[in-house]
Write a protein that holds these residues in place. Sequence first.
Motif, PDB file in Angstrom:
ATOM      1  N   ARG A 229     -68.956  85.213  38.133  1.00 31.32           N
ATOM      2  CA  ARG A 229     -68.104  86.253  38.717  1.00 31.32           C
ATOM      3  C   ARG A 229     -66.638  85.840  38.640  1.00 31.32           C
ATOM      4  O   ARG A 229     -66.320  84.658  38.659  1.00 31.32           O
ATOM      5  CB  ARG A 229     -68.479  86.492  40.184  1.00 31.32           C
ATOM      6  CG  ARG A 229     -69.872  87.057  40.393  1.00 31.32           C
ATOM      7  CD  ARG A 229     -70.218  87.149  41.877  1.00 31.32           C
ATOM      8  NE  ARG A 229     -71.438  87.898  42.109  1.00 31.32           N
ATOM      9  CZ  ARG A 229     -72.665  87.379  42.033  1.00 31.32           C
ATOM     10  NH1 ARG A 229     -72.811  86.086  41.755  1.00 31.32           N
ATOM     11  NH2 ARG A 229     -73.735  88.129  42.251  1.00 31.32           N
ATOM     12  N   VAL A 230     -65.748  86.811  38.595  1.00 33.97           N
ATOM     13  CA  VAL A 230     -64.320  86.543  38.730  1.00 33.97           C
ATOM     14  C   VAL A 230     -64.023  86.431  40.219  1.00 33.97           C
ATOM     15  O   VAL A 230     -64.225  87.390  40.979  1.00 33.97           O
ATOM     16  CB  VAL A 230     -63.473  87.656  38.089  1.00 33.97           C
ATOM     17  CG1 VAL A 230     -61.988  87.441  38.390  1.00 33.97           C
ATOM     18  CG2 VAL A 230     -63.684  87.686  36.573  1.00 33.97           C
ATOM     19  N   VAL A 231     -63.566  85.267  40.652  1.00 32.46           N
ATOM     20  CA  VAL A 231     -63.337  85.020  42.072  1.00 32.46           C
ATOM     21  C   VAL A 231     -61.867  85.088  42.448  1.00 32.46           C
ATOM     22  O   VAL A 231     -61.540  85.119  43.632  1.00 32.46           O
ATOM     23  CB  VAL A 231     -63.931  83.651  42.496  1.00 32.46           C
ATOM     24  CG1 VAL A 231     -65.438  83.652  42.327  1.00 32.46           C
ATOM     25  CG2 VAL A 231     -63.301  82.508  41.699  1.00 32.46           C
ATOM     26  N   ASP A 232     -60.984  85.111  41.453  1.00 31.81           N
ATOM     27  CA  ASP A 232     -59.554  85.211  41.735  1.00 31.81           C
ATOM     28  C   ASP A 232     -58.858  85.652  40.460  1.00 31.81           C
ATOM     29  O   ASP A 232     -59.260  85.270  39.358  1.00 31.81           O
ATOM     30  CB  ASP A 232     -58.989  83.864  42.211  1.00 31.81           C
ATOM     31  CG  ASP A 232     -57.586  84.012  42.778  1.00 31.81           C
ATOM     32  OD1 ASP A 232     -57.441  84.644  43.833  1.00 31.81           O
ATOM     33  OD2 ASP A 232     -56.642  83.509  42.156  1.00 31.81           O
ATOM     34  N   ALA A 233     -57.831  86.487  40.605  1.00 32.45           N
ATOM     35  CA  ALA A 233     -57.093  86.964  39.431  1.00 32.45           C
ATOM     36  C   ALA A 233     -55.744  87.479  39.870  1.00 32.45           C
ATOM     37  O   ALA A 233     -55.538  87.813  41.049  1.00 32.45           O
ATOM     38  CB  ALA A 233     -57.876  88.063  38.702  1.00 32.45           C
ATOM     39  N   GLY A 234     -54.812  87.543  38.940  1.00 34.64           N
ATOM     40  CA  GLY A 234     -53.501  88.079  39.257  1.00 34.64           C
ATOM     41  C   GLY A 234     -52.459  87.662  38.249  1.00 34.64           C
ATOM     42  O   GLY A 234     -52.784  87.223  37.133  1.00 34.64           O
ATOM     43  N   ASP A 235     -51.191  87.791  38.617  1.00 34.97           N
ATOM     44  CA  ASP A 235     -50.076  87.388  37.766  1.00 34.97           C
ATOM     45  C   ASP A 235     -49.796  85.906  37.964  1.00 34.97           C
ATOM     46  O   ASP A 235     -49.972  85.369  39.061  1.00 34.97           O
ATOM     47  CB  ASP A 235     -48.820  88.183  38.118  1.00 34.97           C
ATOM     48  CG  ASP A 235     -48.971  89.665  37.847  1.00 34.97           C
ATOM     49  OD1 ASP A 235     -49.713  90.029  36.915  1.00 34.97           O
ATOM     50  OD2 ASP A 235     -48.360  90.470  38.581  1.00 34.97           O
ATOM     51  N   THR A 236     -49.349  85.250  36.891  1.00 35.47           N
ATOM     52  CA  THR A 236     -49.019  83.829  37.007  1.00 35.47           C
ATOM     53  C   THR A 236     -47.624  83.597  37.570  1.00 35.47           C
ATOM     54  O   THR A 236     -47.321  82.491  38.009  1.00 35.47           O
ATOM     55  CB  THR A 236     -49.121  83.130  35.638  1.00 35.47           C
ATOM     56  OG1 THR A 236     -48.236  83.780  34.713  1.00 35.47           O
ATOM     57  CG2 THR A 236     -50.547  83.192  35.103  1.00 35.47           C
ATOM     58  N   ALA A 237     -46.777  84.617  37.554  1.00 33.83           N
ATOM     59  CA  ALA A 237     -45.426  84.461  38.098  1.00 33.83           C
ATOM     60  C   ALA A 237     -45.509  84.073  39.571  1.00 33.83           C
ATOM     61  O   ALA A 237     -46.113  84.785  40.382  1.00 33.83           O
ATOM     62  CB  ALA A 237     -44.633  85.755  37.923  1.00 33.83           C
ATOM     63  N   GLY A 238     -44.923  82.946  39.913  1.00 35.32           N
ATOM     64  CA  GLY A 238     -44.935  82.486  41.287  1.00 35.32           C
ATOM     65  C   GLY A 238     -46.219  81.820  41.730  1.00 35.32           C
ATOM     66  O   GLY A 238     -46.343  81.407  42.885  1.00 35.32           O
ATOM     67  N   LEU A 239     -47.181  81.727  40.816  1.00 38.53           N
ATOM     68  CA  LEU A 239     -48.462  81.115  41.162  1.00 38.53           C
ATOM     69  C   LEU A 239     -48.317  79.595  41.226  1.00 38.53           C
ATOM     70  O   LEU A 239     -47.755  78.979  40.324  1.00 38.53           O
ATOM     71  CB  LEU A 239     -49.511  81.483  40.116  1.00 38.53           C
ATOM     72  CG  LEU A 239     -50.901  80.869  40.280  1.00 38.53           C
ATOM     73  CD1 LEU A 239     -51.605  81.450  41.493  1.00 38.53           C
ATOM     74  CD2 LEU A 239     -51.728  81.106  39.016  1.00 38.53           C
ATOM     75  N   GLU A 240     -48.814  78.997  42.261  1.00 38.83           N
ATOM     76  CA  GLU A 240     -48.833  77.545  42.364  1.00 38.83           C
ATOM     77  C   GLU A 240     -50.071  77.016  41.662  1.00 38.83           C
ATOM     78  O   GLU A 240     -51.179  77.468  41.929  1.00 38.83           O
ATOM     79  CB  GLU A 240     -48.847  77.115  43.828  1.00 38.83           C
ATOM     80  CG  GLU A 240     -47.605  77.513  44.595  1.00 38.83           C
ATOM     81  CD  GLU A 240     -47.666  77.036  46.032  1.00 38.83           C
ATOM     82  OE1 GLU A 240     -48.680  76.412  46.410  1.00 38.83           O
ATOM     83  OE2 GLU A 240     -46.706  77.288  46.775  1.00 38.83           O
ATOM     84  N   ASP A 241     -49.876  76.055  40.734  1.00 37.39           N
ATOM     85  CA  ASP A 241     -51.044  75.557  40.011  1.00 37.39           C
ATOM     86  C   ASP A 241     -52.032  74.865  40.936  1.00 37.39           C
ATOM     87  O   ASP A 241     -53.218  74.773  40.642  1.00 37.39           O
ATOM     88  CB  ASP A 241     -50.646  74.663  38.834  1.00 37.39           C
ATOM     89  CG  ASP A 241     -50.012  73.339  39.264  1.00 37.39           C
ATOM     90  OD1 ASP A 241     -49.785  73.138  40.470  1.00 37.39           O
ATOM     91  OD2 ASP A 241     -49.763  72.511  38.378  1.00 37.39           O
TER      92      ASP A 241
END
Length: 250
Positions: A229-241
Amino acid sequence: MSAATAPVDATADGLRSDDLLRVEAVDGGHGSTAVLFGVSLGVPRNGLCCLMGRNGVGKSTVLQTIVGLLKARRGRVIFDGQDITKLRPYDRARAGIAFVPQGRDCFPQLTVMENMRVVQEARRDLPRSGIDDALDLFPRLKDLLDRPAGFLSGGQMQQLAIARALVTQPKLLLLDEPTEGIQPSIILEIEDAIAQLKRTAGLSILLVEQYVDFALRLAERYAVMDGGRVVDAGDTAGLEDGHVRRLLAV
């Protein structure tokens, strides 16, 4: 879903109306073994989505379902506005989808140039400039055109596998763990080539990758899988690795 802000045309599951590729609530697997459970993800036009997750969570199965090597048991695959869920793999390739599987499949007994010509001859509808354009992205291969692919290093073979896919001049490129087992200097060359493709070729890319830094440097969008399943998704802008690393460590 992550806290990344989605545009107003995003659906509840994060898909967007202008995505080149939309995988919509897809179930799938191998034979009688279910692997995917309601997977949804999108790849932006002229952009890159990285699909991440630990080994065995279904990432490669997603790619194989997109290209038609495996059948979706439920849900839809929408490409460039068309429902391709029931199309044969060959027809999906002709529509503009290219796939570089894990393992860097090439014809080991054929030279680098012969490997590329095989692809070109199979698609006589394509511009004849495809080989030259692909080689411009991987200049290291130009000195190896007469070498049998079986005598290439792992990094050189990965470059050849990507170049072969680009000969078809696709709209969408699917890459399955292109950095696996590759020396760091070649990884940087592959990263540079992918970045150049995004800038100049109007190409959309779905990248399956466990090398988080590599993936997030290239991607505008991301999705993380666990247990099919996909458990998380979104834009990478501002995403903390660190957010992604915590998900991958679960």
